[in-house]
Design an enzyme around this catalytic site. Sequence first.
Site, PDB file in Angstrom:
ATOM      1  N   ALA A 131       0.829  -1.209   0.000  1.00 15.04           N
ATOM      2  CA  ALA A 131       0.000   0.000   0.000  1.00 15.04           C
ATOM      3  C   ALA A 131       0.863   1.258   0.000  1.00 15.04           C
ATOM      4  CB  ALA A 131      -0.938  -0.001   1.210  1.00 15.04           C
ATOM      5  N   ASP A 132       1.912   1.267   0.795  1.00 13.06           N
ATOM      6  CA  ASP A 132       2.801   2.428   0.820  1.00 13.06           C
ATOM      7  C   ASP A 132       3.470   2.644  -0.529  1.00 13.06           C
ATOM      8  OD1 ASP A 132       2.637   3.523   3.463  1.00 13.06           O
ATOM      9  OD2 ASP A 132       3.679   1.774   4.208  1.00 13.06           O
TER      10      ASP A 132
END
Length: 418
Positions: free
Chosen positions: A177-178
């Site tokens: 996600a990052d």
Amino acid sequence: MSDVSDTGPVPKPALADVRVLDISNFLAAPLCSMFLADFGADVVKIEQPGRGDEIRYWGHDKDGVGLYYKVVNRGKRSVTADLRTPLGVEIVKRLARDVDVVVENYRPGTLERWGLDYETLSAENPGLILVRVSGFGQTGPNSRRPGFGTLAEAYAGYAHISGHPDGPPLLPAFGLADSTTGLMAAYLTMVALHEQRRTGRGQVVDLAIYETLLTLLGPQVVDYDQLGIVQQRAGSRLPFTAPRNTYRTRDGKWVSMAGSAQSTFERICAALEAPELVQDPRFAENRERLKNAAALDVELQKAIGRFDFSDLQERFLHHQATVAPVNDIAAIFRDEHMAARQNIVALEDAELGGPLRMQNVVGKFSRTPGAIRSTGPRMGEHNREVLVGRLGIDAERLRAAGIRLEPAEDKVANGGQA
């Protein structure tokens, strides 16, 4: 002006005229400014005096130097300032006067509490773009909740579909996600810069960490909206094409294989000397294969298990069928194609006392290619250059505030500077 080499003028990097102030920590937002720095943007990174960006303490270190920091903050200059103090706020305000972009990832409301809200920062720089990365965004009922990549991977729906049907939801083994948020933040920054060049006006870019992943998760939204389908865990299979899985060769190697088009599936069967699979009504076309994906995997594993890895690769290449080895990082270092593409590059790092290899700039430009100018800097390495030289702040005032003007040579675990 372009630089000049032995072969003639060298164009400036594509983003050589873009100035970025990075006041973020950890991963998603620093990745955004990393991608910009890769193509020549001038990035000044603010770090907390004495400790620095928390990513200095993530993962493995060598001789007390955090390794992943060196990658994520490559091509940047490090300046230390405590944003909770009047001097730290002054430094950010003064640097923000002549930059194009400020990147931050504090919890919503934090910049406002420090007096660093967009209205304040843009008062003397109306073209300023403020890129705000947060767990749940600047608006909505969850906006003030703490959030980071692991939560986003569950919240956006990724973990629910990842894993095997009889097992628990699985999180990815890296910062998915990052990383996707960092890519999207860099893209949105470029969109805002294009508009800024056209109008002269800046704006706020508000990006929640879960949002990019939600979009990248495929047809789940339209499938649920129109058909009421809730995608479930299915191992390595996809809900819209079959086959798609990993399989083991006779000599114990693993390969990844997918038949995303009918012609591709037919070439796979030809390479495996299994034409009967194409004739089987269960596997004749994609929607039937989806219904019978488990049975198809059994048949494909039987066929693949008759060949050693090298023989399988030759057969697939001959038939122009799709297969790839399941590489670990050691195999990637040995891969001839990745070497030819220069996907991993070696750079000198004074802090580590030698070369450091890392992933190279993504993508090849024919005229203005990106390049990694340096590995991640020592904490505060550019304090004198930026704070004294660029802003003209008195050196004694900085020292009194605990801001060192020369990076320390001594190291602490993962931190790179005492």
